[in-house]
Design a protein around this motif. Sequence first.
Motif: not given
Length: 927
Positions: A429-451
């Motif tokens: 819902q945050m994505i649809e409202k334009g408040e968030y776009k899925r992306k990894a900003d650092d290595l931590f997020q790169l490894f731990f966010y689901v695909d």
Amino acid sequence: MKQFAVVFFISFLLSPLLLQGQDLAHPRIYTTDQSREDFLKSIEENTWKKSLVDKKIKNLEKYLEYCENDATWLVSRLQMNWKTKHSKVFLKGGKFDHSEGKAPVPTVRFSGTRDWDSEYKRPSLEEVTPYFDDKRGLFLEHKNGKKEWIHPSKAGFAIEKINEQIMSLVEDAAFLYWFTGDKKYAEFAKPVFETYTEGMYYRDAPIDLENGNQQRISGLATFEVIHEKILGSLVTTYDFLYDYFKKEKVNMAHADAVFQKWGDQIIINGIPDNNWNLFQARYLTYVALVLDTNSAYKNGKGREYFLDHTFTTSTERQLAIEESLLVYDQQTGIWPESASYSVHVITTLLNIYTLLDQFTNKNELANYPIIEKAALASFQYLFPSGYLVGFGDSNHKPLPAENFELLISNYRKYGNTKKEQTIASLLNQMIEKGEYKRKADDLFQLFFYVDELNVNNKKADLSTLTSPTFYAPNVSMFNQRLGKDKDAVMVSLVGSYGNHSHVNGISMELYANQYVLGPDMGKGPSYWHTDHRDYYSRFPAHNTVVVNGKSDYNAMRGYHPFTLDNYFPKTETTPLFNKLTYGKVSFVEPKTNANQQRFTAIVKAKDEKSYIVDVFRSKTHDKEKQRHDYFYHNLGQSLEILDKNNSPLTLDVTKDFGSKDGDIKAYNYLKDKKKINTTNDVCALYTLSSENQVDNLMKIWIKGSEHQSVYTALAPKANVLTKGTAPKEVLDDEINTLIVKREGAAWNNPFAMVFNPYLKGEDKLIENVTYSSVKENPSTQIITVLHSDKNTTDNIILNVSENEVVSTKNVYQKGLTSIVRTEKNSENMKYMFLSGMIQFEQYGWTATAVGTPVTISIESIENGFVLENDGPVVLKVPFLNGKKTAELRVYENGKIVAKRNGQINRSNPNQLEFRLHKAYQKAEIIF
């Protein structure tokens, strides 16, 4: 039993048997070699993850080229004591003073100052002079464009940030070596890592010459242990390049000793009872996981030692997480700091437990449900636009999407599909409202966010995460919400309680027409800046009342909450009667020992839009002379004061207010001050214009009074605002400010305002507001609101307390407040809302509480009335359309559980009598 389970779990976690075998190979913090193939596949299949890897590869290209041409290019730009090789660092409070001593190698320079706000620009890496070490200090460019020699203490964070930037490149290179196997990345990273760690190995922790508070909060590289960001880069570099470093004979023992020294510094320094403690714990987790077992070191300070100090054993300056989690309000899930810091604490905890779980694979988060509860409770901080309230040192920004990403990661790993889909739906819902776009900003997020997000077809139900009212006593915050989408209105009241709070008494933020029209001002350029100390953290930067121009107390760690006396509906519930919300809070302003009380209500009109009522009482114990100043800031390029005919009044330029008159310094920040002395009711009209939008208007109906002056002024810009809570045109504007000054007490005759937000060209909602009182009980406030249809009227009667009585020929009220809506062409009231009520009589009705004061709503429906009550009450009801019989139907869980006929009142044969012997969410009287 629960406490035993937690202790047993921690003991099990730290047991040598569990840890044995976990230290066999690196990397092990973000990933393992065994997971490499799955990771490579994930990168290839997900463009949003691949983009970060590609970005890191591209970003390193030019630095790799620099180092190919000059092997010393990057290492020489480290901020080191290249020539002096000083081993000791000395501070004077929050500023670097000097360094001295001698080490066998160049040592790491300490940061310049605790205050990040600086007049000097940090140079790019290309602009940094190689091997720079000059007794004259630093040669930096001033913001005015001139370069000059300055002492490091004037450079803000320049020194540490240059080193952090360099080490972040090294960290990326280490990761890319593991990712690609290309040796050039390892060769790029090695000399920088080696030079820095050797330089820190031979350098001591800083000493504060004043032996003050700074001595117990300093890190090894920075003035605050919570800002040791470079430690994370060093640890992950070591982790990814471990095998390469061993092969290249890097002094691993020295690197381990540096990590131990850093961990010890974090344990002995810091602040144990706020967000610092958790930020420190995150760094300790990195240190613990990169080290080997205790037995591998002579000093015994290995993995178990630092995990123990992170999770189990508390020390003077480092509270164990197990104990820190008890700081949360276990009922509400709220952390006792301003909103921005609170949600960041959640992020930090999720980071810690994600790191630990990567190492142990024991579903660590499941043992601490308060973290999940806090993540969900954070929705209660939100304005309807999805942005955080701005009290204290907060600003208006969305919830950190990382919180939900990491919950999803945990649920996916352990098969909690239902929870995963719930949180994924919220994130989507945050994505649809334009408040968030899925992306990894650092290595931590790169490894731990689901695909990919696993979103079900069911839309996220935010009503289960927010409620019409919400009270968080540990930050003294009471929020009211009413309406949906573009009609949503919210009022947030805050006191001064918890960390990062401001000096604001009872302060208000007001949301309507999709913007925070009445914002807080936020924080200054830094906590040490005079603008923050003298204005942004003080009373006049808030929507509140200042007493005698002197209201003040200590900022940052606040101990001045209000008490929530009365409110509707019950917090975290959604009532059947949804036409209004209200809250009454009380406070004693400590500087002047003044009693203050604020009543705010949101009242819905017939077209779903709402207006806001604000009644602020304030008095000192000085019967001779006192002054009270009502401050209100609203978005808008213009502010006019209007008379009862909506004609603009002429205000005179004035020099009133300021430290020259004995007021606190915050008054000095007001500009373009104008005033009018008037006893009449007047209106204030704010106009907010933005491109391609109709004008956004706020009309405020202001009660007149003797000894009252109305002012307009310009205040400094609101640093709390973001593009989500204000149009871009006014983000950097000074704020038009309304001030109503009373030379005398404002208690029996309080400040009374009705706020009417509307859009130009649309229904303005309110036609007129009149204020009156009762001679026999002058503290009673009667506010009559005539709607724009000129047919509907709301009559509001407000007393100081539940025990006050007002009696006229038309109404009797012993109780706090009543709101009765009527229409010209109807014999019956549309609704009657009574709260904090002992007895009320009007329009042929009598409501009498049985025992404690009651809240009851009575709303007209076809052939009768629908009721909701929170306690026992006796009702005497007039006949409807001449009908002399009626049936009471009471409901529980949506079903009728009892029926009974009303009895003719023996004292008044024109009334039927009904008794509700307990609270009911719904009852009906049907004629």
